[in-house]
Design an enzyme around this catalytic site. Sequence first.
Site, PDB file in Angstrom:
ATOM      1  N   SER A 124     -15.352   0.772  64.882  1.00  0.00           N
ATOM      2  CA  SER A 124     -15.702  -0.516  65.489  1.00  0.00           C
ATOM      3  C   SER A 124     -16.559  -0.373  66.742  1.00  0.00           C
ATOM      4  CB  SER A 124     -14.395  -1.224  65.875  1.00  0.00           C
ATOM      5  OG  SER A 124     -14.643  -2.268  66.776  1.00  0.00           O
ATOM      6  N   GLU A 126     -16.052  -2.008  69.230  1.00  0.00           N
ATOM      7  CA  GLU A 126     -15.129  -2.098  70.381  1.00  0.00           C
ATOM      8  C   GLU A 126     -14.986  -0.747  71.079  1.00  0.00           C
ATOM      9  OE1 GLU A 126     -13.916  -5.509  71.826  1.00  0.00           O
ATOM     10  OE2 GLU A 126     -12.442  -3.921  72.160  1.00  0.00           O
ATOM     11  N   TYR A 148      -6.726  -1.511  71.312  1.00  0.00           N
ATOM     12  CA  TYR A 148      -7.361  -1.498  69.988  1.00  0.00           C
ATOM     13  C   TYR A 148      -8.582  -0.572  70.003  1.00  0.00           C
ATOM     14  CZ  TYR A 148     -10.373  -3.083  66.156  1.00  0.00           C
ATOM     15  OH  TYR A 148     -11.214  -3.124  65.060  1.00  0.00           O
TER      16      TYR A 148
HETATM   17  P1  NAP Z   1      -8.452  -8.241  58.841  1.00  0.00           P
HETATM   18  O1  NAP Z   1      -9.011  -9.443  58.164  1.00  0.00           O
HETATM   19  O2  NAP Z   1      -7.583  -8.407  60.025  1.00  0.00           O
HETATM   20  O3  NAP Z   1      -7.661  -7.394  57.737  1.00  0.00           O
HETATM   21  C1  NAP Z   1      -6.824  -6.313  58.089  1.00  0.00           C
HETATM   22  C2  NAP Z   1      -6.148  -5.780  56.842  1.00  0.00           C
HETATM   23  O4  NAP Z   1      -5.301  -4.670  57.208  1.00  0.00           O
HETATM   24  C3  NAP Z   1      -5.240  -6.789  56.133  1.00  0.00           C
HETATM   25  O5  NAP Z   1      -5.406  -6.629  54.733  1.00  0.00           O
HETATM   26  C4  NAP Z   1      -3.841  -6.333  56.552  1.00  0.00           C
HETATM   27  O6  NAP Z   1      -2.842  -6.658  55.616  1.00  0.00           O
HETATM   28  C5  NAP Z   1      -4.034  -4.829  56.563  1.00  0.00           C
HETATM   29  N1  NAP Z   1      -3.008  -4.075  57.309  1.00  0.00           N
HETATM   30  C6  NAP Z   1      -2.716  -4.202  58.623  1.00  0.00           C
HETATM   31  N2  NAP Z   1      -1.768  -3.306  58.940  1.00  0.00           N
HETATM   32  C7  NAP Z   1      -1.446  -2.600  57.826  1.00  0.00           C
HETATM   33  C8  NAP Z   1      -0.544  -1.549  57.511  1.00  0.00           C
HETATM   34  N3  NAP Z   1       0.264  -1.018  58.428  1.00  0.00           N
HETATM   35  N4  NAP Z   1      -0.496  -1.075  56.250  1.00  0.00           N
HETATM   36  C9  NAP Z   1      -1.287  -1.611  55.306  1.00  0.00           C
HETATM   37  N5  NAP Z   1      -2.158  -2.619  55.529  1.00  0.00           N
HETATM   38  C10 NAP Z   1      -2.234  -3.103  56.772  1.00  0.00           C
HETATM   39  O7  NAP Z   1      -9.644  -7.258  59.273  1.00  0.00           O
HETATM   40  P2  NAP Z   1     -11.195  -7.229  58.810  1.00  0.00           P
HETATM   41  O8  NAP Z   1     -11.969  -8.128  59.691  1.00  0.00           O
HETATM   42  O9  NAP Z   1     -11.254  -7.379  57.337  1.00  0.00           O
HETATM   43  O10 NAP Z   1     -11.578  -5.755  59.234  1.00  0.00           O
HETATM   44  C11 NAP Z   1     -11.405  -4.654  58.342  1.00  0.00           C
HETATM   45  C12 NAP Z   1     -11.381  -3.369  59.157  1.00  0.00           C
HETATM   46  O11 NAP Z   1     -12.602  -3.220  59.863  1.00  0.00           O
HETATM   47  C13 NAP Z   1     -10.281  -3.286  60.214  1.00  0.00           C
HETATM   48  O12 NAP Z   1      -9.885  -1.940  60.309  1.00  0.00           O
HETATM   49  C14 NAP Z   1     -10.985  -3.703  61.498  1.00  0.00           C
HETATM   50  O13 NAP Z   1     -10.318  -3.163  62.618  1.00  0.00           O
HETATM   51  C15 NAP Z   1     -12.352  -3.089  61.258  1.00  0.00           C
HETATM   52  N6  NAP Z   1     -13.478  -3.741  61.930  1.00  0.00           N
HETATM   53  C16 NAP Z   1     -13.668  -5.079  61.777  1.00  0.00           C
HETATM   54  C17 NAP Z   1     -14.775  -5.675  62.368  1.00  0.00           C
HETATM   55  C18 NAP Z   1     -15.043  -7.146  62.215  1.00  0.00           C
HETATM   56  O14 NAP Z   1     -15.828  -7.681  62.989  1.00  0.00           O
HETATM   57  N7  NAP Z   1     -14.447  -7.809  61.224  1.00  0.00           N
HETATM   58  C19 NAP Z   1     -15.678  -4.889  63.104  1.00  0.00           C
HETATM   59  C20 NAP Z   1     -15.455  -3.528  63.213  1.00  0.00           C
HETATM   60  C21 NAP Z   1     -14.362  -2.953  62.604  1.00  0.00           C
HETATM   61  P3  NAP Z   1      -1.994  -8.056  55.688  1.00  0.00           P
HETATM   62  O15 NAP Z   1      -2.813  -9.040  54.903  1.00  0.00           O
HETATM   63  O16 NAP Z   1      -0.735  -7.655  55.042  1.00  0.00           O
HETATM   64  O17 NAP Z   1      -1.865  -8.408  57.138  1.00  0.00           O
HETATM   65  O1  G4F Z   2     -13.716 -12.806  67.955  1.00  0.00           O
HETATM   66  P1  G4F Z   2     -13.069 -11.911  68.915  1.00  0.00           P
HETATM   67  O2  G4F Z   2     -11.591 -12.018  69.044  1.00  0.00           O
HETATM   68  O3  G4F Z   2     -13.545 -10.452  68.522  1.00  0.00           O
HETATM   69  P2  G4F Z   2     -13.602  -9.049  69.311  1.00  0.00           P
HETATM   70  O4  G4F Z   2     -12.599  -8.953  70.383  1.00  0.00           O
HETATM   71  O5  G4F Z   2     -15.028  -8.806  69.660  1.00  0.00           O
HETATM   72  O6  G4F Z   2     -13.141  -8.046  68.147  1.00  0.00           O
HETATM   73  C1  G4F Z   2     -13.639  -8.171  66.827  1.00  0.00           C
HETATM   74  O7  G4F Z   2     -14.788  -7.389  66.688  1.00  0.00           O
HETATM   75  C2  G4F Z   2     -14.569  -5.975  66.822  1.00  0.00           C
HETATM   76  C3  G4F Z   2     -15.929  -5.301  66.675  1.00  0.00           C
HETATM   77  O8  G4F Z   2     -16.556  -5.259  67.940  1.00  0.00           O
HETATM   78  C4  G4F Z   2     -13.588  -5.544  65.761  1.00  0.00           C
HETATM   79  F1  G4F Z   2     -13.414  -4.198  65.803  1.00  0.00           F
HETATM   80  C5  G4F Z   2     -12.269  -6.261  65.950  1.00  0.00           C
HETATM   81  O9  G4F Z   2     -11.367  -5.890  64.902  1.00  0.00           O
HETATM   82  C6  G4F Z   2     -12.530  -7.758  65.856  1.00  0.00           C
HETATM   83  O10 G4F Z   2     -12.936  -8.053  64.532  1.00  0.00           O
HETATM   84  O11 G4F Z   2     -13.672 -12.147  70.394  1.00  0.00           O
HETATM   85  C7  G4F Z   2     -15.055 -12.101  70.651  1.00  0.00           C
HETATM   86  C8  G4F Z   2     -15.333 -12.517  72.097  1.00  0.00           C
HETATM   87  C9  G4F Z   2     -14.491 -11.791  73.158  1.00  0.00           C
HETATM   88  O12 G4F Z   2     -15.349 -11.396  74.203  1.00  0.00           O
HETATM   89  C10 G4F Z   2     -13.527 -12.833  73.666  1.00  0.00           C
HETATM   90  O13 G4F Z   2     -13.129 -12.662  75.029  1.00  0.00           O
HETATM   91  O14 G4F Z   2     -14.997 -13.896  72.241  1.00  0.00           O
HETATM   92  C11 G4F Z   2     -14.359 -14.078  73.492  1.00  0.00           C
HETATM   93  N1  G4F Z   2     -13.562 -15.308  73.445  1.00  0.00           N
HETATM   94  C12 G4F Z   2     -13.724 -16.374  74.272  1.00  0.00           C
HETATM   95  N2  G4F Z   2     -12.804 -17.311  73.985  1.00  0.00           N
HETATM   96  C13 G4F Z   2     -12.537 -15.547  72.618  1.00  0.00           C
HETATM   97  C14 G4F Z   2     -12.060 -16.816  72.946  1.00  0.00           C
HETATM   98  N3  G4F Z   2     -12.006 -14.803  71.618  1.00  0.00           N
HETATM   99  C15 G4F Z   2     -10.966 -15.347  70.927  1.00  0.00           C
HETATM  100  N4  G4F Z   2     -10.436 -14.637  69.906  1.00  0.00           N
HETATM  101  N5  G4F Z   2     -10.447 -16.594  71.230  1.00  0.00           N
HETATM  102  C16 G4F Z   2     -10.969 -17.370  72.239  1.00  0.00           C
HETATM  103  O15 G4F Z   2     -10.491 -18.476  72.510  1.00  0.00           O
END
Ligand code: NAP
Ligand code: G4F
Length: 323
Positions: A124, A126, A148
């Site tokens: 990520s 992050e 995280y």
């Molecule tokens: P998400 O919607 O939160 O999905 C997370 C998945 O992980 C769900 O299927 C959840 O299952 C499963 N899970 C959590 N804990 C587990 C455990 N202990 N054993 C087995 N399964 C488990 O996340 P996403 O947005 O699809 O992201 C996918 C991956 O990419 C994650 O690793 C996230 O950190 C990473 N990532 C996401 C972003 C982004 O912007 N979306 C960016 C960079 C990296 P349940 O349905 O049972 O909760």
């Molecule tokens: O949507 P967010 O919660 O995503 P964040 O923290 O960037 O993390 C996501 O992206 C990562 C990749 O860079 C992933 F690895 C991670 O798993 C996840 O998918 O927040 C985005 C931004 C932050 O700066 C937060 O402070 O939005 C700002 N924000 C402002 N108001 C808020 C809010 N975020 C959330 N969730 N809720 C608010 O009310």
Amino acid sequence: MAKRALITGITGQDGSYLAELLLKKGYEVHGMVRRSSEEKFERIAHLQGKVQLHQGDLLDQFSLAALLNLTQPDEVYNLAAQSFVPTSWNQPVLTGEFTALGVTKMLEAIRHTRPQVRFYQASSSEMFGKVLEVPQSEDTPFYPRSPYGVAKAYGHHITVNYRESFKLFAVSGILFNHESPRRGLEFVTRKVTYNVARIKMGLQDTLPMGNLDAKRDWGFAGDYVDAMWRMLQQETPEDFVVATNETHTVRELVEIAFARVGLDYQKHVKIDPAFVRPAEVDLLIGKYDKAREKLGWEPTVRFKQLVEMMVDADLERVKAGQR
Ligand code: NAP
Ligand code: G4F
């Protein structure tokens, strides 16, 4: 013979898009799901009968090895994680167990059970946290700002280490924020688009928000899962940044989302300190030149189009009385 893939986190946003993509490519798709008192697989409901689901948990090493033996995958996509940043301050130990050590557990299971597997780790942006370079690339050092981010940095390094130590085909995709109508409701994009739809429909009037000045590089999840697949089709395992190379503030996100339904965000958004984080990632913008050159990958959906797509989808859902 069809290739076989195992996806952890198949019930999540990315898991559902990746399963669709792999099915289209003719893969036999297996997904690992956690046991729960009530099965909630909405994101993959339309794939029922097409994907094979198996119980397992990243916390349980033996369940991972058993699953590899059972499914005999060619490719493993490790998408499972505790993925919501604010929760990582409330549950830092659990986040470390899932998001960091879970990666080692899967790599160990692969090493001992099926070392020929091609492994994708969901890293990520992050990890860049308090950024040391703008824009961020594969060579930018990490400075994570949340438990995280710290856990993901561990997951990244252990993936690289197993590649170098044991010659596994293990890659780390450093993905910047990616969104879709299937995004979880607590993440900022979906929180905004869902609440905008409710406000438009007269179901509420205000939207409590945190830091509107934070900047993110937001792309479309459907594009990003294609990059994951491309990484595993390379001759040699390497790490890649996946991003759009555009950055926007949360304020712009809110402005575009409200404007889509003809409303002025300033009349509805209230700052609530409960949503402000103990440490913020102020600015993310990714340089994806390596992915473009080596994977032939490009994002197809830009920021405004992404936000409007999500608002439109949420309006339909809210009108239908769904979440
Ligand atoms: P998400 O919607 O939160 O999905 C997370 C998945 O992980 C769900 O299927 C959840 O299952 C499963 N899970 C959590 N804990 C587990 C455990 N202990 N054993 C087995 N399964 C488990 O996340 P996403 O947005 O699809 O992201 C996918 C991956 O990419 C994650 O690793 C996230 O950190 C990473 N990532 C996401 C972003 C982004 O912007 N979306 C960016 C960079 C990296 P349940 O349905 O049972 O909760
Ligand atoms: O949507 P967010 O919660 O995503 P964040 O923290 O960037 O993390 C996501 O992206 C990562 C990749 O860079 C992933 F690895 C991670 O798993 C996840 O998918 O927040 C985005 C931004 C932050 O700066 C937060 O402070 O939005 C700002 N924000 C402002 N108001 C808020 C809010 N975020 C959330 N969730 N809720 C608010 O009310």
